[in-house]
Design a protein around this motif. Sequence first.
Motif, PDB file in Angstrom:
ATOM      1  N   VAL A 166      -4.679   7.782  -0.279  1.00 48.36           N
ATOM      2  CA  VAL A 166      -4.851   7.983  -1.689  1.00 48.36           C
ATOM      3  C   VAL A 166      -4.626   7.362  -2.447  1.00 48.36           C
ATOM      4  N   ASN A 167      -5.250   8.024  -4.243  1.00 49.05           N
ATOM      5  CA  ASN A 167      -5.410   6.640  -5.481  1.00 49.05           C
ATOM      6  C   ASN A 167      -3.344   5.727  -4.943  1.00 49.05           C
ATOM      7  N   ILE A 168      -3.808   4.508  -5.358  1.00 45.55           N
ATOM      8  CA  ILE A 168      -3.107   3.581  -5.911  1.00 45.55           C
ATOM      9  C   ILE A 168      -1.905   5.087  -6.755  1.00 45.55           C
ATOM     10  N   SER A 169      -2.393   5.588  -7.511  1.00 38.07           N
ATOM     11  CA  SER A 169      -1.257   6.110  -8.684  1.00 38.07           C
ATOM     12  C   SER A 169      -0.788   7.017  -8.068  1.00 38.07           C
ATOM     13  N   PHE A 170      -1.103   7.616  -7.333  1.00 43.64           N
ATOM     14  CA  PHE A 170       0.069   8.595  -6.379  1.00 43.64           C
ATOM     15  C   PHE A 170       1.303   8.024  -6.072  1.00 43.64           C
TER      16      PHE A 170
ATOM     17  N   ASN B  60      12.030  -3.724   1.377  1.00 37.72           N
ATOM     18  CA  ASN B  60      11.296  -4.483   1.112  1.00 37.72           C
ATOM     19  C   ASN B  60      10.470  -3.970  -0.018  1.00 37.72           C
ATOM     20  N   ARG B  61       9.918  -5.302  -0.937  1.00 41.30           N
ATOM     21  CA  ARG B  61       8.808  -4.968  -1.715  1.00 41.30           C
ATOM     22  C   ARG B  61       7.176  -4.589  -1.475  1.00 41.30           C
ATOM     23  N   VAL B  62       6.525  -4.367  -1.841  1.00 50.04           N
ATOM     24  CA  VAL B  62       4.645  -4.018  -1.323  1.00 50.04           C
ATOM     25  C   VAL B  62       4.366  -4.601  -2.058  1.00 50.04           C
ATOM     26  N   SER B  63       3.841  -5.870  -1.250  1.00 49.54           N
ATOM     27  CA  SER B  63       2.482  -6.149  -2.914  1.00 49.54           C
ATOM     28  C   SER B  63       0.932  -5.372  -2.826  1.00 49.54           C
ATOM     29  N   ALA B  64       0.436  -5.538  -3.751  1.00 53.99           N
ATOM     30  CA  ALA B  64      -0.643  -5.305  -4.258  1.00 53.99           C
ATOM     31  C   ALA B  64      -1.728  -5.011  -4.098  1.00 53.99           C
TER      32      ALA B  64
ATOM     33  N   HIS C  56      15.807  -2.754  -5.767  1.00 53.36           N
ATOM     34  CA  HIS C  56      14.863  -2.180  -7.294  1.00 53.36           C
ATOM     35  C   HIS C  56      14.369  -0.542  -7.100  1.00 53.36           C
ATOM     36  N   PRO C  57      14.451   0.450  -8.601  1.00 53.06           N
ATOM     37  CA  PRO C  57      14.219   1.739  -8.074  1.00 53.06           C
ATOM     38  C   PRO C  57      12.771   2.087  -7.711  1.00 53.06           C
ATOM     39  N   VAL C  58      11.795   0.935  -8.981  1.00 56.55           N
ATOM     40  CA  VAL C  58      10.770   1.225  -8.117  1.00 56.55           C
ATOM     41  C   VAL C  58      10.473   1.376  -6.925  1.00 56.55           C
ATOM     42  N   ASP C  59      10.937   0.110  -6.354  1.00 53.68           N
ATOM     43  CA  ASP C  59      10.332   0.238  -4.790  1.00 53.68           C
ATOM     44  C   ASP C  59      11.256   1.445  -4.174  1.00 53.68           C
ATOM     45  N   ILE C  60      11.990   1.683  -4.454  1.00 57.92           N
ATOM     46  CA  ILE C  60      12.097   2.502  -3.690  1.00 57.92           C
ATOM     47  C   ILE C  60      11.605   3.608  -4.086  1.00 57.92           C
TER      48      ILE C  60
ATOM     49  N   ARG D 185      -1.057  -5.306  -0.125  1.00 53.89           N
ATOM     50  CA  ARG D 185      -0.809  -4.304   0.794  1.00 53.89           C
ATOM     51  C   ARG D 185      -0.649  -3.530   0.126  1.00 53.89           C
ATOM     52  N   LEU D 186      -0.215  -2.703  -1.295  1.00 55.45           N
ATOM     53  CA  LEU D 186      -0.664  -1.114  -1.367  1.00 55.45           C
ATOM     54  C   LEU D 186      -1.897  -0.177  -1.387  1.00 55.45           C
ATOM     55  N   TRP D 187      -2.621  -1.039  -1.362  1.00 52.87           N
ATOM     56  CA  TRP D 187      -4.509  -0.874  -1.893  1.00 52.87           C
ATOM     57  C   TRP D 187      -4.498  -0.730  -0.698  1.00 52.87           C
ATOM     58  N   ASP D 188      -4.423  -1.772   0.828  1.00 52.54           N
ATOM     59  CA  ASP D 188      -4.415  -1.332   2.174  1.00 52.54           C
ATOM     60  C   ASP D 188      -3.798  -0.006   2.382  1.00 52.54           C
ATOM     61  N   ILE D 189      -2.644   0.183   1.731  1.00 45.80           N
ATOM     62  CA  ILE D 189      -1.680   1.438   2.136  1.00 45.80           C
ATOM     63  C   ILE D 189      -2.032   2.647   1.633  1.00 45.80           C
ATOM     64  N   SER D 190      -2.801   2.384   0.473  1.00 48.54           N
ATOM     65  CA  SER D 190      -3.834   3.654  -0.062  1.00 48.54           C
ATOM     66  C   SER D 190      -4.998   4.075   0.668  1.00 48.54           C
ATOM     67  N   ASP D 191      -5.680   3.322   1.142  1.00 47.67           N
ATOM     68  CA  ASP D 191      -6.678   3.096   1.948  1.00 47.67           C
ATOM     69  C   ASP D 191      -6.291   3.821   2.618  1.00 47.67           C
ATOM     70  N   ALA D 192      -5.042   4.134   3.579  1.00 48.96           N
ATOM     71  CA  ALA D 192      -5.284   4.003   4.728  1.00 48.96           C
ATOM     72  C   ALA D 192      -4.538   5.766   4.543  1.00 48.96           C
TER      73      ALA D 192
END
Length: 124
Positions: free
Chosen positions: A62-66, A46-50, A3-7, A52-59
Amino acid sequence: MAHPVDIHVGKRIRHRRWLIGMTQQQLAEKVGIKFQQIQKYETGANRVSASRLWDISDALDVNISFFFEGLQDETAKVVPEKARVPADLMGDKEALDLVRSYYAIPENQRRRLFELARVLSDVA
């Protein structure tokens, strides 16, 4: 097909990781997953779950909005203008009138109207 959003989100993960000089392995360790999973996220495979994206943004500090910045521009290339749905569809009076009118039609005629609309939208 990804999906374009996942990319887009995957590209943003890779971009931020490179900016701060972090390897896939380092990010994976901070998030608690294998580096192969980071590879799959970064390619959009692979899609990033919400969560997991939270954890990645913390690591990545950056804010999730990034991860969604510039997304409007990316999806505009993929989704034709005519196919876009207004952000607040149910706040649009014309759309609400159309939905009410649609459901006022008897079911067998409604199905036929739906098929007609589908054909017309493919042609337009």
